[in-house]
Design a protein around this motif. Sequence first.
Motif, short mmCIF file in Angstrom:
data_model
loop_
_atom_site.label_atom_id
_atom_site.label_comp_id
_atom_site.label_asym_id
_atom_site.label_seq_id
_atom_site.Cartn_x
_atom_site.Cartn_y
_atom_site.Cartn_z
N ARG A 1 0.84 -1.20 0.00
CA ARG A 1 0.00 0.00 0.00
C ARG A 1 0.88 1.26 0.00
O ARG A 1 0.60 2.23 -0.72
N GLU A 2 1.95 1.24 0.81
CA GLU A 2 2.87 2.38 0.83
C GLU A 2 3.63 2.49 -0.48
O GLU A 2 3.90 3.60 -0.97
N LEU A 3 3.96 1.35 -1.05
CA LEU A 3 4.68 1.33 -2.32
C LEU A 3 3.88 2.07 -3.39
O LEU A 3 4.42 2.94 -4.10
N GLU A 4 2.59 1.74 -3.49
CA GLU A 4 1.74 2.40 -4.47
C GLU A 4 1.45 3.84 -4.06
O GLU A 4 1.27 4.71 -4.91
N GLY A 5 1.42 4.09 -2.74
CA GLY A 5 1.20 5.45 -2.25
C GLY A 5 2.31 6.40 -2.67
O GLY A 5 2.06 7.56 -3.04
N VAL A 6 3.55 5.92 -2.61
CA VAL A 6 4.69 6.73 -3.06
C VAL A 6 4.54 7.06 -4.54
O VAL A 6 4.75 8.21 -4.96
N LEU A 7 4.17 6.07 -5.31
CA LEU A 7 4.01 6.28 -6.76
C LEU A 7 2.94 7.33 -7.04
O LEU A 7 3.14 8.25 -7.85
#
Length: 478
Positions: free
Chosen positions: A340-346
């Motif tokens: 979720r954080e990975l996609e949030g950064v993107l």
Amino acid sequence: MVRDHATVWDSCLHTIRKNVNSQSFKTWFEPIKPVRLVENALTIQVPNKFFYEWLEEHYVALLKMTIRKELGDKGRLEYQILMNQLEERRRAKVPVLETGAGNGHQEGFGPGMVDAQYIKNPFVIPGIKKIKIDPQLNPNYSLETFIEGDCNRLARSAGIAVARNPGGTAFNPLIIFGDVGLGKTHLAQAIGSEVLQKFPEKQVLYVSSDKFTNQIIESIRNNAVSDFVNFYQMADVLIVDDIQFLSNKLKTQEIFFNIFNQLHQNGKQIVLTSDRPPKDMDGMEERLISRFKWGLSADLQVPDFETRMAILEARLGREGVDLPQSVLEFICYNIRNNIRELEGVLISMVAQSSLNRREIDLDLAKEVVKNFVTEINKEITIEFIQQLVADHFKVPVEKLAGETRKRQIVIARQLSMYLAKNLTDKSLKAIGERFGGRDHSTVIYSCKTVQDLLDTDMIFKETVAELEKKIRLSLNEK
């Protein structure tokens, strides 16, 4: 001896109890109340229309045998459906609607029923006899967008099997567990969406455990627990998210236990998610834990570097955005434990680039990542390792990617591959590509060669230890 309706029904229950299990008896026969006995017709009152339909579908043969045993060959059973209090106040008397001997019943055993009241839907969707449940699914969650890797292969494969044959596999219940942000909700809802795509007639329902608990509280307040239970028993596939939050909620667990039993006994599929496996669910009744263990518990682990890259690249493809490879690698190196954080950064990077008209580069990536992690990992790159090893062996760094077979260069190349494998997140394929496009088998061979030297050559072992120390010290100085 004159027998009244209560006596006859008590005798019927005595026979029925011997022919069904205790849970079914408690669920489907204890709530029934005898109303009247007129000649050879016994009228019984059931809580709602769904209750009546369930009895007719699953217990008609048993009821027919029991009634004829008590009232003779001409004995028959009629139903009266209990209306809610508001309806009772509006209508003082309810006429019996004879349905005749249809629906597969033998002549002389035609059921009667009262009122066409539908089952109350806790999601506040208007109901009819064959109510179509709103599945409460997010259309963005699909099996196609759930990227497979070593970290989730078992869970995803089980999910596909369940979607192809809901209720017909050994994976019932299917429990998907893992830490926050690893895709439990995504996979669970994707299973539901896949079922609906393959079997549009199926009733699929997704609910969070918090919403489930709140609905139970509301149903208790409104004296509508029976309607609540009956509604959930309509589901062909029931998906409950974060089941661990039912911990220490005894009444909620009791009601869920009854729903679980009825669905499972009737071949309906149950999918649950949790942040822990069943054995670690404290505050959960043992009888529930034992049922959770009937099926398959599949965990979602932290994705490796390659899977994280694949997740980001898939998201970029859906969004129609292109990012430099170095930026993607930087994000995946620093965001390791939460998809979720990975996609949030993107998403944050794309938003800032659009709003501030900035180019998406490594500097922007570092600014955004700082909002998600307390400390950015200092990256060990293959290029840095190659340069350090080349300097130590006093060979041109470009030779490490070349074809020369000089012993000094071969050792430096093999050692660089070994250090890259141990000190970076890069795959064997990615490492080989940085050394002149070599394949993964060459990297494996190089690493084995270096390990053999470490086991037999103390001077070489000291050299490797010194290089590893230099790498770590150099990073700390940055």
